[in-house]
Design an enzyme around this catalytic site. Structure first.
Site, PDB file in Angstrom:
ATOM      1  CB  THR A  37      -0.879   0.006   1.269  1.00  0.00           C
ATOM      2  OG1 THR A  37      -1.754  -1.124   1.211  1.00  0.00           O
ATOM      3  CG2 THR A  37      -1.731   1.273   1.368  1.00  0.00           C
ATOM      4  N   GLY A  38       0.379   2.304  -0.649  1.00  0.00           N
ATOM      5  CA  GLY A  38       1.067   3.596  -0.577  1.00  0.00           C
ATOM      6  C   GLY A  38       1.325   4.175  -1.956  1.00  0.00           C
ATOM      7  CB  ALA A  92       9.631   1.042   4.061  1.00  0.00           C
ATOM      8  CG  ASP A  93       6.037   5.103   6.470  1.00  0.00           C
ATOM      9  OD1 ASP A  93       5.656   5.788   5.511  1.00  0.00           O
ATOM     10  OD2 ASP A  93       5.303   4.273   7.039  1.00  0.00           O
ATOM     11  CD  GLU A 112       1.482  -1.800   4.697  1.00  0.00           C
ATOM     12  OE1 GLU A 112       1.271  -1.029   3.749  1.00  0.00           O
ATOM     13  OE2 GLU A 112       2.087  -1.442   5.723  1.00  0.00           O
ATOM     14  CE  LYS A 130       9.300   7.276   2.000  1.00  0.00           C
ATOM     15  NZ  LYS A 130       8.430   6.310   1.430  1.00  0.00           N
TER      16      LYS A 130
END
Ligand code: 5RP
Length: 235
Positions: A37-38, A92-93, A112, A130
């Protein structure tokens, strides 16, 4: 859109394309694809749509990704109907040199983590912003059962006295609700020196559904986009 965001989007698009190329070499035609997702994953879904003759089925970590996959004509399967998943592609953040990640900026952390636990190979796609030495600069999300919100906050404050915790809210001030009808707490101010220990400690608090630290099951491969192009890192 600012020049910086535009450049970041171009990097996301490049790593998304690199993930599809990785799949062309490493994923058998007809395999079910695990999709995260994202915004980076959105580029990945769009890039994967050029290869629908090769892969038609996916499992998805959010309603948003499911809608995008279906709009492209992919079949989205229930994870309960999938015994094996060779590859899971997600953003990923934050990601460390060990492949530990912070995830859940897009609130899909629980699904996730479930899909990542089934997948053989976790391919993380990210732009170079990131990459971090230690996770925790990005607020760490926790998905919580709504009735446990305040007790989880008290538990976290007892465990980590430096923590600052905010409930994620919608624009109108109401509590944000995840695809699982739960709430999100975002924790900042944590000095995470041992991500595995911190992940375990937060996961054990009653009412926590999932913490967005992905260290016990981190990434296997990172495709990271920067000024020099896309680099591949194996963990
Ligand atoms: C969603 C996530 C995302 O992978 C993460 O937030 C990165 O998103 P983006 O690709 O938009 O930067 O964990 O829950």
């Amino acid at each position: 859109m600012s020049q910086v965001l535009l450049q970041q989007d171009q990097l996301k698009q490049k790593v998304a394309q690199a993930a599809v190329e990785y799949m062309l070499h490493n994923l058998a035609p007809g395999s079910v694809v695990g999709v995260g997702t994202g915004s980076t994953v959105n580029f990945f879904i769009d890039a994967m749509a050029n290869h629908k003759a090769r892969w038609r089925e996916a499992v998805s970590s959010s309603e948003a990704s499911t809608a995008r996959l279906q709009a492209h004509g992919f079949s989205v399967l229930s994870l309960n109907d999938v015994a094996a998943l060779p590859i899971y592609v997600d953003g990923a953040d934050e990601i460390t040199p060990e492949g530990h990640m912070t995830k859940g900026g897009g609130a899909a952390l629980t699904r996730e983590k479930i899909i990542a636990s089934v997948a053989q190979t976790f391919v993380c796609i990210a732009d170079e912003s990131k990459k971090v030495e230690h996770i925790g600069q990005f607020p760490i999300p926790i998905e919580v059962i709504p009735m446990a919100r305040e007790s989880v906050i008290r538990h976290v404050m007892r465990l980590f006295t430096s923590a600052r915790i905010v409930s994620r809210k919608n624009a109108d001030g109401s509590f944000f609700s995840t695809d699982n009808h739960c709430e999100i707490l975002d924790i900042s101010g944590l000095k995470v020196t041992d991500a595995v220990v911190t992940e375990r400690a937060i996961n054990q608090i009653p009412g926590v559904v999932t913490v967005g630290i992905f260290a016990q099951r981190g990434a296997n491969i990172l495709l990271v986009g920067g000024a020099q192009g896309v680099q591949t890192q194996y963990f």
